[in-house]
Design a protein around this motif. Sequence first.
Motif, PDB file in Angstrom:
ATOM      1  N   LYS A 119       0.785  -1.179   0.362  1.00 36.48           N
ATOM      2  CA  LYS A 119       0.035  -0.111   0.061  1.00 36.48           C
ATOM      3  C   LYS A 119       1.028   1.560   0.486  1.00 36.48           C
ATOM      4  CE  LYS A 119      -4.040  -1.640   2.789  1.00 36.48           C
ATOM      5  NZ  LYS A 119      -4.486  -1.440   4.346  1.00 36.48           N
ATOM      6  N   ILE A 120       0.379   2.612  -0.818  1.00 35.56           N
ATOM      7  CA  ILE A 120       0.711   3.305  -1.031  1.00 35.56           C
ATOM      8  C   ILE A 120       0.209   4.487  -1.329  1.00 35.56           C
ATOM      9  CG2 ILE A 120       2.698   3.106  -2.791  1.00 35.56           C
ATOM     10  CD1 ILE A 120       4.401   4.942  -0.615  1.00 35.56           C
ATOM     11  N   PHE A 121      -0.051   5.527  -0.300  1.00 32.68           N
ATOM     12  CA  PHE A 121      -1.913   6.261  -1.436  1.00 32.68           C
ATOM     13  C   PHE A 121      -1.528   7.499  -0.538  1.00 32.68           C
ATOM     14  CE2 PHE A 121      -3.555   3.969   2.005  1.00 32.68           C
ATOM     15  CZ  PHE A 121      -4.342   4.678   2.718  1.00 32.68           C
ATOM     16  N   ILE A 122      -1.544   8.763  -0.837  1.00 34.60           N
ATOM     17  CA  ILE A 122      -1.998   9.797  -0.658  1.00 34.60           C
ATOM     18  C   ILE A 122      -4.250  10.333  -0.361  1.00 34.60           C
ATOM     19  CG2 ILE A 122      -2.823  12.393  -0.477  1.00 34.60           C
ATOM     20  CD1 ILE A 122       0.221  11.568  -0.282  1.00 34.60           C
ATOM     21  N   ALA A 123      -4.505  10.900   0.095  1.00 35.96           N
ATOM     22  CA  ALA A 123      -6.435  10.637   0.733  1.00 35.96           C
ATOM     23  C   ALA A 123      -6.588  12.239   1.143  1.00 35.96           C
ATOM     24  CB  ALA A 123      -7.049  10.021   1.471  1.00 35.96           C
ATOM     25  N   LYS A 124      -7.614  12.808   0.307  1.00 31.76           N
ATOM     26  CA  LYS A 124      -7.835  14.385   0.305  1.00 31.76           C
ATOM     27  C   LYS A 124      -9.679  14.451   0.902  1.00 31.76           C
ATOM     28  CE  LYS A 124      -7.924  19.202   0.384  1.00 31.76           C
ATOM     29  NZ  LYS A 124      -7.655  19.728   1.399  1.00 31.76           N
ATOM     30  N   LYS A 125      -9.819  14.760   1.486  1.00 30.13           N
ATOM     31  CA  LYS A 125     -11.141  15.145   1.861  1.00 30.13           C
ATOM     32  C   LYS A 125     -11.756  16.477   1.759  1.00 30.13           C
ATOM     33  CE  LYS A 125     -14.947  14.006   5.238  1.00 30.13           C
ATOM     34  NZ  LYS A 125     -15.106  13.736   6.690  1.00 30.13           N
ATOM     35  N   ILE A 126     -12.728  16.567   1.237  1.00 30.28           N
ATOM     36  CA  ILE A 126     -13.559  18.402   0.884  1.00 30.28           C
ATOM     37  C   ILE A 126     -15.054  17.941   0.985  1.00 30.28           C
ATOM     38  CG2 ILE A 126     -13.483  19.881  -1.025  1.00 30.28           C
ATOM     39  CD1 ILE A 126     -11.391  18.015  -3.166  1.00 30.28           C
ATOM     40  N   GLY A 127     -15.545  18.127   2.253  1.00 35.97           N
ATOM     41  CA  GLY A 127     -16.927  17.934   2.488  1.00 35.97           C
ATOM     42  C   GLY A 127     -17.003  17.238   2.812  1.00 35.97           C
ATOM     43  N   ASN A 128     -17.257  16.383   2.601  1.00 33.98           N
ATOM     44  CA  ASN A 128     -18.209  15.099   1.923  1.00 33.98           C
ATOM     45  C   ASN A 128     -17.512  14.311   1.395  1.00 33.98           C
ATOM     46  OD1 ASN A 128     -20.470  15.227   4.659  1.00 33.98           O
ATOM     47  ND2 ASN A 128     -21.586  16.542   3.032  1.00 33.98           N
TER      48      ASN A 128
END
Length: 424
Positions: A119-128
């Motif tokens: 595994k190797i990832f980037i996540a971004k949360k924008i609102g919902n």
Amino acid sequence: MKKTLVSLAAASLIVTSAMAADKGIDIVTTGQAAVYYETHQDDGNTDTTLFDKDNSAANVGIQLNLDADLKNNFTFGSQLTYLGTAGIEHNLVGGVRQTASNVNGVTHNDLTDEIALTKIFIAKKIGNTTVKVGRQELPKSLSPFAFSEGWNVFKNTFEAILVVNSDIPDTTLVGAYVSAANSSIGNISTFNDIGNTGATGSGGAYLATVQNKSVPMATITVSYYDVAKAIGSDGVSVMWGDVAVAGKDLPMGLKLGVQGGTIQTDTNGWSDTTAYGVKVGLKPIDALALCVAYTSVDGDNNKANVTMSNVGTGVKTPLYTQMILNQNAIKLDSDTYMLKAVYNTGDYGKIIAQYAGSTAGKSNVMGADKDYAEFDLVYKVKAAGVNYLVAYMNRNIDKGGNMGLTTAAAETDDRVRVVARYKF
């Protein structure tokens, strides 16, 4: 001077950790350690015996997860996986269940034979809305035809761009582009292009799923896949739906499920594949859960067929009648029924007994008209923080068939699987 080899996977995590420390980013460490052993005997052309070294395989594995909050609603995740044997191949087993190397069998040539960056990832949360990019697991509940399978030592993962949105009340929207996957049955270090659904080719899969819980006591899930270049230069589309009904107000813990869908291709010489399934579950007493299920998958005797299976691995299915080992019997040209009972003893664990019988057609993966039956007896318990599983599987097939054995034309196969897993 002694030369030390460090794999690319290990080096990347070392660099990531160092950079995170310099910038004051906290890294959360979790993971698991597992010991996995399986042995079998069958009545094929070569004599086999349970617990014999040549008929047994095992792994000792460790997974280390390094996760971090990068601030501004960005998160980072990675997973380093070690798959080895701790030397038991010398006297207890003759092979492995999974490997982190392209080399078959047990190897210790260098560090890269036993370590993989799973595994190797980037996540971004924008609102919902959450956007997740990189190497990651995909859940079966939201991606029934490209999901991470948990039956082996460690789960397979995917190279994917995943978008999940929950703006609509009681609704989850999922969109994804899945480009590659590693194997759930063999080498977890190599990622192959998505698109091998029983044919050859590549091109990735585009996924859209809607899951809605607005109807009382019901969860409705509808998924669509466009698997580019799955057969030669042409694509395959998958349409699949599932309705699960459950609620505290239903008598005796009643649960109902209906599933169905189709895999379509316009390629000459290939046929569409259609499947459906139903299941009913009951809890007559708190400690006992019962389930009966039926699935049907069609097949074309005059054309090539695409199987109802995970497009990332080609192994497991989303069908209700999926047991421990019966995927090849149920994924094409088959009518299958399953009976299952789960008894929860509390502190002493769970006992699971299940039986499935498949009536095979001409295009069945295990062989034309090769009816198949499987009985599984499983014991699960957690003690001192360790999850244990002991399973016995008995398989029977008419007149010998393709049970995935090294010996040909076997009519019976008995297997024992023992797993110890500690999560930290």
